[in-house]
Scaffold this active site. Structure first.
Site, PDB file in Angstrom:
ATOM      1  N   SER A  14     128.354  88.758  96.832  1.00 42.26           N
ATOM      2  CA  SER A  14     126.994  88.870  97.364  1.00 42.26           C
ATOM      3  C   SER A  14     127.111  89.107  98.865  1.00 42.26           C
ATOM      4  CB  SER A  14     126.253  87.538  97.129  1.00 42.26           C
ATOM      5  OG  SER A  14     125.031  87.515  97.834  1.00 42.26           O
TER       6      SER A  14
ATOM      7  N   TYR B 233     125.861  78.113  97.020  1.00 41.63           N
ATOM      8  CA  TYR B 233     125.881  79.552  96.719  1.00 41.63           C
ATOM      9  C   TYR B 233     126.752  80.288  97.741  1.00 41.63           C
ATOM     10  CZ  TYR B 233     124.180  84.138  95.211  1.00 41.63           C
ATOM     11  OH  TYR B 233     124.099  85.429  94.725  1.00 41.63           O
TER      12      TYR B 233
HETATM   13  N1  LIG Z   1     119.762  89.477  92.457  1.00 44.71           N
HETATM   14  C1  LIG Z   1     120.267  89.506  93.662  1.00 44.71           C
HETATM   15  O1  LIG Z   1     119.569  89.797  94.649  1.00 44.71           O
HETATM   16  C2  LIG Z   1     121.721  89.213  93.874  1.00 44.71           C
HETATM   17  C3  LIG Z   1     122.261  89.464  95.146  1.00 44.71           C
HETATM   18  C4  LIG Z   1     123.611  89.235  95.344  1.00 44.71           C
HETATM   19  C5  LIG Z   1     124.408  88.791  94.311  1.00 44.71           C
HETATM   20  N2  LIG Z   1     123.864  88.532  93.079  1.00 44.71           N
HETATM   21  C6  LIG Z   1     124.769  88.097  92.014  1.00 44.71           C
HETATM   22  O2  LIG Z   1     124.659  88.987  90.925  1.00 44.71           O
HETATM   23  C7  LIG Z   1     125.133  88.357  89.737  1.00 44.71           C
HETATM   24  C8  LIG Z   1     124.190  88.660  88.591  1.00 44.71           C
HETATM   25  O3  LIG Z   1     122.963  87.977  88.811  1.00 44.71           O
HETATM   26  P1  LIG Z   1     121.538  88.678  88.629  1.00 44.71           P
HETATM   27  O4  LIG Z   1     120.976  88.854  89.981  1.00 44.71           O
HETATM   28  O5  LIG Z   1     121.636  89.840  87.741  1.00 44.71           O
HETATM   29  O6  LIG Z   1     120.718  87.475  87.973  1.00 44.71           O
HETATM   30  P2  LIG Z   1     120.249  87.182  86.467  1.00 44.71           P
HETATM   31  O7  LIG Z   1     119.807  85.772  86.461  1.00 44.71           O
HETATM   32  O8  LIG Z   1     119.290  88.225  86.033  1.00 44.71           O
HETATM   33  O9  LIG Z   1     121.605  87.344  85.639  1.00 44.71           O
HETATM   34  C9  LIG Z   1     122.620  86.375  85.682  1.00 44.71           C
HETATM   35  C10 LIG Z   1     123.152  86.181  84.276  1.00 44.71           C
HETATM   36  O10 LIG Z   1     124.213  85.193  84.304  1.00 44.71           O
HETATM   37  C11 LIG Z   1     124.035  84.364  83.147  1.00 44.71           C
HETATM   38  N3  LIG Z   1     124.694  83.059  83.327  1.00 44.71           N
HETATM   39  C12 LIG Z   1     124.283  82.001  84.069  1.00 44.71           C
HETATM   40  N4  LIG Z   1     125.140  80.968  83.920  1.00 44.71           N
HETATM   41  C13 LIG Z   1     126.125  81.393  83.090  1.00 44.71           C
HETATM   42  C14 LIG Z   1     127.292  80.790  82.568  1.00 44.71           C
HETATM   43  N5  LIG Z   1     127.618  79.525  82.866  1.00 44.71           N
HETATM   44  N6  LIG Z   1     128.083  81.516  81.742  1.00 44.71           N
HETATM   45  C15 LIG Z   1     127.746  82.805  81.412  1.00 44.71           C
HETATM   46  N7  LIG Z   1     126.642  83.414  81.864  1.00 44.71           N
HETATM   47  C16 LIG Z   1     125.841  82.729  82.707  1.00 44.71           C
HETATM   48  C17 LIG Z   1     122.532  84.242  82.983  1.00 44.71           C
HETATM   49  O11 LIG Z   1     122.167  83.824  81.686  1.00 44.71           O
HETATM   50  C18 LIG Z   1     122.079  85.655  83.312  1.00 44.71           C
HETATM   51  O12 LIG Z   1     122.029  86.463  82.158  1.00 44.71           O
HETATM   52  C19 LIG Z   1     125.275  86.881  90.088  1.00 44.71           C
HETATM   53  O13 LIG Z   1     126.650  86.585  90.303  1.00 44.71           O
HETATM   54  C20 LIG Z   1     124.494  86.756  91.396  1.00 44.71           C
HETATM   55  O14 LIG Z   1     124.949  85.693  92.181  1.00 44.71           O
HETATM   56  C21 LIG Z   1     122.539  88.728  92.843  1.00 44.71           C
END
Ligand SMILES: NC(=O)c1ccc[n+]([C@@H]2O[C@H](COP(=O)([O-])OP(=O)(O)OC[C@H]3O[C@@H](n4cnc5c(N)ncnc54)[C@H](O)[C@@H]3O)[C@@H](O)[C@H]2O)c1
Length: 282
Positions: A144, A155
């Site tokens: 991130s 985080y």
């Molecule tokens: N959305 C943003 O702005 C953003 C920015 C930077 C980084 N991220 C990172 O992107 C990645 C994906 O997140 P997203 O934004 O698509 O959110 P999201 O919540 O839509 O997707 C995250 C997924 O991870 C799954 N998950 C949670 N705990 C879990 C576990 N213990 N085992 C297996 N699966 C698990 C959830 O069920 C979900 O389907 C994450 O690592 C997040 O930190 C997101």
């Protein structure tokens, strides 16, 4: 990797958001896709949507905090498709940060680090020997921009750690020799369900009951939700990831203005000056 056609990708956190978009993009590129997530209904829905396009996909319920479950994910992928070429360690949770003006609880530190950091560690441990043995592969770790900006949160800690170990992996001689590439995805705001990560929070990590959030915390949450809503489409991030694998690009940034925001920090480090004030997303 020179082509993805007919090869196999494993994506964690594939039930929603970016992970689902990666799986869909890989399927369109002609890959077999193994989707892993803790949320069964979302996982089923994502797999069914891909299978409906005629692509090969399976879902494996996987909690990435559990090393044995990640081993089973690898075994299921190999059993179904023979071998794995691409691994996206993408599952992640945001945590809720301080509550009621208190510091982050131990339970929150543990939960967020378990998913965001240990999930990636388990992914490396379970899949690296297989990827190195066969060569022609790629690992994408989702960090991130929070992995570059300072912050006293679980985080931030998890994402700085993922950036560090991913950059270390990039130089690994075994991966180099085997032709296994490494990318570090550092998204800015992306329009996903990450603000509702508490839906997957285990009971042992439940926030302290009776703690009321401060008006400042309420305001911060509203700001974050607003930024996420107007953030990038996950499909656009998936396009960048797809291209990074084919061009063997390490850094995958989605917001170069945020990257530019890191300049004062690097300049202060080089001058050994005290850290400048900097806001994530300024
Ligand atoms: N959305 C943003 O702005 C953003 C920015 C930077 C980084 N991220 C990172 O992107 C990645 C994906 O997140 P997203 O934004 O698509 O959110 P999201 O919540 O839509 O997707 C995250 C997924 O991870 C799954 N998950 C949670 N705990 C879990 C576990 N213990 N085992 C297996 N699966 C698990 C959830 O069920 C979900 O389907 C994450 O690592 C997040 O930190 C997101």
């Amino acid at each position: 990797m020179e082509s993805l056609q007919g090869k196999t990708a494993v994506v964690t956190g594939a039930g929603s958001g970016m992970g689902r978009a990666f799986a869909e993009r890989f399927a369109r590129a002609g890959m077999n896709v193994v989707l892993a997530d803790v949320e069964a209904p979302k996982l089923d829905e994502a797999v069914a949507a891909i299978v409906a396009t005629g692509a090969e996909a399976i879902g494996v319920i996987t909690d990435v905090t559990d090393g044995a479950a990640v081993d089973r994910l690898r075994d299921a992928a190999i059993e179904r498709f023979g071998r794995v070429h691409v691994l996206c360690n993408n599952a992640g949770v945001a945590g809720t940060g301080p509550s009621g003006g208190k510091f982050v609880t131990e339970a929150e530190w543990r939960w967020v680090l378990d998913v965001n950091l240990w999930g990636v560690i388990h992914g490396h441990r379970a899949f690296l020997p297989h990827l190195v043995e066969h060569g022609d592969g790629h690992i994408v770790n989702t960090a991130s921009m929070a992995g570059h900006f300072p912050g006293h949160s679980a985080y931030t800690a998890s994402k700085w750690a993922v950036v560090g170990i991913t950059e270390g992996l990039f130089h690994d001689p075994q991966l180099r020799a085997a032709g296994v590439g490494v990318s570090c995805l550092c998204p800015g705001w992306v329009n996903t369900a990450i603000a509702d990560s508490a839906r997957n929070r285990p009971e042992w990590a439940a926030p302290t009951l009776g703690v009321e959030r401060t008006p400042m915390e309420e305001m911060m949450e509203a700001y974050v939700r607003d930024q996420l809503r107007s953030g990038m489409d996950p499909a656009a991030v998936a396009e960048l990831v797809h291209d990074a694998i084919l061009t063997n690009r390490f850094w995958v940034f989605t917001d170069m203005q945020m990257v530019e925001g890191l300049r004062p920090r690097f300049e202060a480090v080089l001058a050994a000056e005290n850290p400048p004030t900097m806001g994530f997303g300024d």
